[in-house]
Design a protein around this motif. Sequence first.
Motif, PDB file in Angstrom:
ATOM      1  N   LYS A 144      86.244  34.662  10.533  1.00 36.91           N
ATOM      2  CA  LYS A 144      85.609  35.886  10.063  1.00 36.91           C
ATOM      3  C   LYS A 144      86.785  36.888   9.930  1.00 36.91           C
ATOM      4  O   LYS A 144      87.620  36.969  10.937  1.00 36.91           O
ATOM      5  CB  LYS A 144      84.688  36.473  10.973  1.00 36.91           C
ATOM      6  CG  LYS A 144      84.209  37.901  10.717  1.00 36.91           C
ATOM      7  CD  LYS A 144      83.279  37.758   9.478  1.00 36.91           C
ATOM      8  CE  LYS A 144      82.599  39.078   9.422  1.00 36.91           C
ATOM      9  NZ  LYS A 144      81.540  39.228   8.325  1.00 36.91           N
ATOM     10  N   ILE A 146      87.749  40.893   9.404  1.00 34.81           N
ATOM     11  CA  ILE A 146      87.401  42.410   9.737  1.00 34.81           C
ATOM     12  C   ILE A 146      88.576  43.351   9.558  1.00 34.81           C
ATOM     13  O   ILE A 146      89.777  43.140   9.847  1.00 34.81           O
ATOM     14  CB  ILE A 146      86.869  42.348  11.120  1.00 34.81           C
ATOM     15  CG1 ILE A 146      87.751  41.957  12.165  1.00 34.81           C
ATOM     16  CG2 ILE A 146      85.584  41.616  11.130  1.00 34.81           C
ATOM     17  CD1 ILE A 146      87.407  42.282  13.401  1.00 34.81           C
ATOM     18  N   ALA A 148      88.497  47.867   9.139  1.00 34.96           N
ATOM     19  CA  ALA A 148      87.513  48.870   8.950  1.00 34.96           C
ATOM     20  C   ALA A 148      88.318  50.164   8.374  1.00 34.96           C
ATOM     21  O   ALA A 148      87.481  50.938   7.589  1.00 34.96           O
ATOM     22  CB  ALA A 148      87.227  49.571  10.318  1.00 34.96           C
ATOM     23  N   ASN A 156      84.408  52.070   0.354  1.00 33.01           N
ATOM     24  CA  ASN A 156      83.889  51.078   1.254  1.00 33.01           C
ATOM     25  C   ASN A 156      84.917  50.232   1.759  1.00 33.01           C
ATOM     26  O   ASN A 156      85.797  49.724   1.103  1.00 33.01           O
ATOM     27  CB  ASN A 156      82.453  50.301   0.525  1.00 33.01           C
ATOM     28  CG  ASN A 156      81.461  51.291   0.020  1.00 33.01           C
ATOM     29  OD1 ASN A 156      80.922  51.845   0.725  1.00 33.01           O
ATOM     30  ND2 ASN A 156      81.094  51.049  -1.137  1.00 33.01           N
ATOM     31  N   TYR A 159      86.536  44.422   3.530  1.00 28.98           N
ATOM     32  CA  TYR A 159      85.923  43.536   4.625  1.00 28.98           C
ATOM     33  C   TYR A 159      84.878  44.314   5.406  1.00 28.98           C
ATOM     34  O   TYR A 159      85.052  45.325   5.565  1.00 28.98           O
ATOM     35  CB  TYR A 159      86.936  42.622   5.166  1.00 28.98           C
ATOM     36  CG  TYR A 159      87.680  41.780   3.938  1.00 28.98           C
ATOM     37  CD1 TYR A 159      87.283  40.526   3.888  1.00 28.98           C
ATOM     38  CD2 TYR A 159      89.043  42.164   3.589  1.00 28.98           C
ATOM     39  CE1 TYR A 159      87.923  39.633   2.741  1.00 28.98           C
ATOM     40  CE2 TYR A 159      89.621  41.405   2.649  1.00 28.98           C
ATOM     41  CZ  TYR A 159      89.131  40.320   2.240  1.00 28.98           C
ATOM     42  OH  TYR A 159      89.465  39.394   1.221  1.00 28.98           O
ATOM     43  N   ASP A 160      84.354  43.079   6.023  1.00 23.90           N
ATOM     44  CA  ASP A 160      83.440  43.683   6.960  1.00 23.90           C
ATOM     45  C   ASP A 160      84.202  44.482   8.139  1.00 23.90           C
ATOM     46  O   ASP A 160      85.207  43.982   8.650  1.00 23.90           O
ATOM     47  CB  ASP A 160      82.561  42.762   7.899  1.00 23.90           C
ATOM     48  CG  ASP A 160      81.496  42.174   6.971  1.00 23.90           C
ATOM     49  OD1 ASP A 160      81.119  42.758   5.939  1.00 23.90           O
ATOM     50  OD2 ASP A 160      80.927  40.982   7.223  1.00 23.90           O
ATOM     51  N   PRO A 161      83.917  45.651   8.474  1.00 19.03           N
ATOM     52  CA  PRO A 161      84.649  46.474   9.584  1.00 19.03           C
ATOM     53  C   PRO A 161      84.607  46.017  11.014  1.00 19.03           C
ATOM     54  O   PRO A 161      85.586  46.090  11.571  1.00 19.03           O
ATOM     55  CB  PRO A 161      84.107  48.092   9.373  1.00 19.03           C
ATOM     56  CG  PRO A 161      82.694  47.719   8.783  1.00 19.03           C
ATOM     57  CD  PRO A 161      82.828  46.717   7.795  1.00 19.03           C
ATOM     58  N   ASN A 162      83.147  45.293  11.009  1.00 17.90           N
ATOM     59  CA  ASN A 162      83.234  45.132  12.630  1.00 17.90           C
ATOM     60  C   ASN A 162      82.456  43.689  12.618  1.00 17.90           C
ATOM     61  O   ASN A 162      81.819  43.140  11.797  1.00 17.90           O
ATOM     62  CB  ASN A 162      82.670  45.904  13.373  1.00 17.90           C
ATOM     63  CG  ASN A 162      81.426  46.448  13.088  1.00 17.90           C
ATOM     64  OD1 ASN A 162      80.162  45.697  12.843  1.00 17.90           O
ATOM     65  ND2 ASN A 162      81.309  47.664  12.807  1.00 17.90           N
ATOM     66  N   TYR A 163      82.582  43.049  13.858  1.00 19.26           N
ATOM     67  CA  TYR A 163      81.778  41.657  13.925  1.00 19.26           C
ATOM     68  C   TYR A 163      81.514  41.520  15.572  1.00 19.26           C
ATOM     69  O   TYR A 163      82.004  41.801  16.272  1.00 19.26           O
ATOM     70  CB  TYR A 163      82.773  40.454  13.540  1.00 19.26           C
ATOM     71  CG  TYR A 163      81.842  39.165  13.717  1.00 19.26           C
ATOM     72  CD1 TYR A 163      80.852  38.990  13.179  1.00 19.26           C
ATOM     73  CD2 TYR A 163      82.657  38.356  14.631  1.00 19.26           C
ATOM     74  CE1 TYR A 163      80.487  37.662  13.234  1.00 19.26           C
ATOM     75  CE2 TYR A 163      82.224  37.153  14.790  1.00 19.26           C
ATOM     76  CZ  TYR A 163      81.126  36.774  14.093  1.00 19.26           C
ATOM     77  OH  TYR A 163      80.439  35.511  14.253  1.00 19.26           O
ATOM     78  N   GLN A 210      83.429  52.927  14.644  1.00 21.97           N
ATOM     79  CA  GLN A 210      83.361  51.701  14.737  1.00 21.97           C
ATOM     80  C   GLN A 210      83.010  51.340  16.469  1.00 21.97           C
ATOM     81  O   GLN A 210      82.031  50.568  16.545  1.00 21.97           O
ATOM     82  CB  GLN A 210      84.566  50.892  14.420  1.00 21.97           C
ATOM     83  CG  GLN A 210      84.989  50.832  13.097  1.00 21.97           C
ATOM     84  CD  GLN A 210      83.865  50.367  12.224  1.00 21.97           C
ATOM     85  OE1 GLN A 210      83.285  49.458  12.416  1.00 21.97           O
ATOM     86  NE2 GLN A 210      83.603  51.361  11.117  1.00 21.97           N
TER      87      GLN A 210
END
Length: 699
Positions: A144, A146, A148, A156, A159-163, A210
Amino acid sequence: MKTITKMTRSIASALAIAIFFALSVPTLNLAAYDAPADVRTIADIPADLTGKTVVLQTNDVHGALGRYAYVASLKQNLAARGAEVILVDSGDFSQGTPYVSTSMGATAVTVMNAAGYDIATLGNHEFDYGYAQLAANLTQAKFKVICANVLDANGNPIYDPNYMYVTKSGLKLGFFGMETPETQTKVNPGLIKGISFLSKSDIYKCAQDQTDALKSQGADLVLCLGHLGVDEESAADGHRSVDMYAKTKGIDLILDGHSHTVMTAGAKNEPILSTGTKVENIGVVIIDDASKAIEDKFLITLDGLQPEVTSFNVANDIIKKVDNEYSVVFAKSEVLLDGNKAPGNRTQETNLGDLIADALIWSVLRTDGGITVPEDHVVAITNGGGIRATIKAGNVTKADLNTVLPFGNTVAVVYVKGSELLEALEASTFAAPEAVGGYPQTSGIKFMLDTTVPYAQGAAYPKSTYYAPSKINRVTIQSINGQPFNMNDTYAVVTNNFCAAGGDTYYAFANASSQFDTGIVMDEAVMEYVKQILDGNITAAQYGKPRGDQTIITSATDASTIADAKAAVQAGSGEAAAAPAKEEAKAEAPAAEAKAEEPAKAEEKAEAPAAEAKAEEKADATSEKPVEAATETAPAAETAPEQTQSSADTYVVVSGDNLWKIAATVYGDGNKWKDLYELNKDVIKDANNILVGQELKTK
């Protein structure tokens, strides 16, 4: 999978070669950071980890592919002890050795997949080959990603900011990623168009958002995968991990990278872990599943670990292919070519910097008609931060050169006015004598840098973490290719496409009236120069030591060096090379003649005990010097002494003198001006105003 317990001689040899190249880049920090480091070995980890979750961290691996097998081995080892193990990386895995740079970072992802990584964030070097290339590489990632604070054109995160990682025991670990905002000037701006980096106080809000989001989702612990570091260079804008932690609430642990620091806590005991670089250590965080608390955190060395088979074989196949291409010897060097950071290419002129800059000029001038200014107006500048390794004396291979210049940068030419060239030098030396990646390695330019004068910081450059100079007061160009420097002349600066696009401190180049990219890759330009011009032999006579194009003045610089440098300015460039505003000369005198304290303070210091006075001189030898415009013609009412020539025991003041100059002449040390003041307090009422014709005692 099993770990290797018995290795054949051939595999061991291959691994040794891999590690040799993987460790070839120096690991000096840009700036020292005083933080504790609890470093252990595998033998110190409990045998039974039942009921524990362990987070393993790497950061700044920089292409050390041969060492991922040890990380994979540790993950398996701790899982066999009963722990659930999460393997994470804090960025800068895509660049550093030919084993990753030749694939533009793709091979790093391949080996990380084999090693079993679970989560990673981005480092600035992930963008070295461009955002498009990074995106292509990470489509192959089995882990993954990540981040932010890197945003697309719509605002935006790219990549996904958190997981949220939920363990088998039900423990909820919330991870979010933070990238250094310095990426926007540490990477070729032309390769990251369309994305932006939150910086300054915006990173605090981003981190807090976050943290709050993960807490609202029920996170038991919040961990930041940060590529922020603790370098002093990052302190001014508050971009360090310690700055972010101080401005946020709720972060339980920062797994940090970027500054290559070995630490298990911040200087103020902030919960920050960083392993150094090239897997010299592995971070270990032990969490108790029942209490949901961090039980222990430390680093371990690779001592006692064996490489894991699958990831070892994947890495070794890549290494062998690159070695076959890059191990061919193309030259010999009689000397060590200095690739160190500090002291080195980020703080001063080096012999390797000279060689690279010479090669850049040659690569452009070898083709007739490529440059539109006379040859004596062609110079080269490359940023010291782009020089990544030392070349030892002996055989030189393509792998050696690619490790020195791993970014794949191409040779570019920018046309700038002399004033813009001067601005670029002033901006790129702003931190000196401290290290900075933009520090210029040059060819064709002789200049003096006065580090005793503070950098006059102006407005921030657009989309940059660096600042323009509000005036030129530290750098003086002495000559260009032996000819006078002119502020209004047009000069062709041969550089790399990173600097040409405004990378590091070189916004003046991005703003140039005209530029073009030759398409010649930098390491190939240097290789061809060495082969064709040096006949494959880098000699001590040519590159045994730095050429001496840069004179750096510090508080410890002797008076004769300063005098010689100033004489070179006057002889080589004259009025054309002076700082833009003459009317500033009195207010901002050169460092060798910097402003003295007010007379009352000067008297106070003159009366201080000798030991204290010497200590103060050593600590800040220039802050008390008299100003240059220190002499006046004696008024008619004050008849000047009849003596018009100095004797062995006296000195008669002439126009342009000040106490510092006189001390330099009489004692060979301008810092002894206070001795003169002490001897002549009966006639000198103001240290900043001595009179032409005054007779001063020197003994």
